[in-house]
Design a protein around this motif. Structure first.
Motif, mmCIF file in Angstrom:
data_model
loop_
_atom_site.group_PDB
_atom_site.id
_atom_site.type_symbol
_atom_site.label_atom_id
_atom_site.label_comp_id
_atom_site.label_asym_id
_atom_site.label_seq_id
_atom_site.Cartn_x
_atom_site.Cartn_y
_atom_site.Cartn_z
ATOM 1 N N PRO A 1 -48.031 -51.012 -39.058
ATOM 2 C CA PRO A 1 -46.931 -51.805 -38.505
ATOM 3 C C PRO A 1 -46.867 -53.170 -39.185
ATOM 4 O O PRO A 1 -47.893 -53.715 -39.618
ATOM 5 C CB PRO A 1 -47.303 -51.959 -37.025
ATOM 6 N N ALA A 2 -45.677 -53.720 -39.284
ATOM 7 C CA ALA A 2 -45.506 -55.049 -39.887
ATOM 8 C C ALA A 2 -46.388 -56.067 -39.176
ATOM 9 O O ALA A 2 -46.988 -56.937 -39.819
ATOM 10 C CB ALA A 2 -44.037 -55.457 -39.843
ATOM 11 N N SER A 3 -46.520 -55.955 -37.863
ATOM 12 C CA SER A 3 -47.363 -56.886 -37.108
ATOM 13 C C SER A 3 -48.826 -56.759 -37.513
ATOM 14 O O SER A 3 -49.564 -57.752 -37.532
ATOM 15 C CB SER A 3 -47.205 -56.652 -35.602
ATOM 16 N N ALA A 4 -49.276 -55.547 -37.866
ATOM 17 C CA ALA A 4 -50.663 -55.344 -38.294
ATOM 18 C C ALA A 4 -50.912 -56.008 -39.643
ATOM 19 O O ALA A 4 -51.993 -56.549 -39.883
ATOM 20 C CB ALA A 4 -50.975 -53.858 -38.365
ATOM 21 N N ILE A 5 -49.917 -55.983 -40.515
ATOM 22 C CA ILE A 5 -50.034 -56.663 -41.812
ATOM 23 C C ILE A 5 -50.191 -58.168 -41.578
ATOM 24 O O ILE A 5 -51.065 -58.815 -42.159
ATOM 25 C CB ILE A 5 -48.803 -56.376 -42.700
ATOM 26 N N THR A 6 -49.360 -58.712 -40.690
ATOM 27 C CA THR A 6 -49.430 -60.139 -40.367
ATOM 28 C C THR A 6 -50.783 -60.489 -39.756
ATOM 29 O O THR A 6 -51.392 -61.504 -40.119
ATOM 30 C CB THR A 6 -48.290 -60.516 -39.401
ATOM 31 N N GLU A 7 -51.272 -59.658 -38.844
ATOM 32 C CA GLU A 7 -52.579 -59.887 -38.215
ATOM 33 C C GLU A 7 -53.705 -59.833 -39.241
ATOM 34 O O GLU A 7 -54.646 -60.629 -39.178
ATOM 35 C CB GLU A 7 -52.831 -58.847 -37.121
ATOM 36 N N TYR A 8 -53.608 -58.930 -40.189
ATOM 37 C CA TYR A 8 -54.633 -58.802 -41.220
ATOM 38 C C TYR A 8 -54.683 -60.054 -42.096
ATOM 39 O O TYR A 8 -55.759 -60.573 -42.398
ATOM 40 C CB TYR A 8 -54.380 -57.551 -42.060
#
Length: 63
Positions: free
Chosen positions: A44-51
């Motif tokens: 998910p795009a949010s997971a990329i941001t969190e990473y």
């Protein structure tokens, strides 16, 4: 056009400029969250941001 909500592994590789093996290692260790869509993994795009935020925090801790 809106950015994708889910990224395929090759897209995540390109976006993060990391190799496929590094991406799968990050997924395996739980550092990069993914979801299953059938038999495929998607980040998910949010997971990329969190990473990215995780990497920034870790870089700040090393100073």
């Amino acid at each position: 056009m809106a950015p994708p909500a889910l990224y395929r592994v090759p897209e995540a590789c390109a976006l993060l400029r990391l190799s496929r093996s590094v991406i799968y290692e990050q997924i395996r260790t739980g550092r990069l969250r993914t979801v299953r869509q059938g038999t495929a993994r998607r980040a998910p795009a949010s997971a990329i941001t969190e990473y990215v935020a995780l990497l920034e925090r870790e870089a700040g801790e090393q100073k």
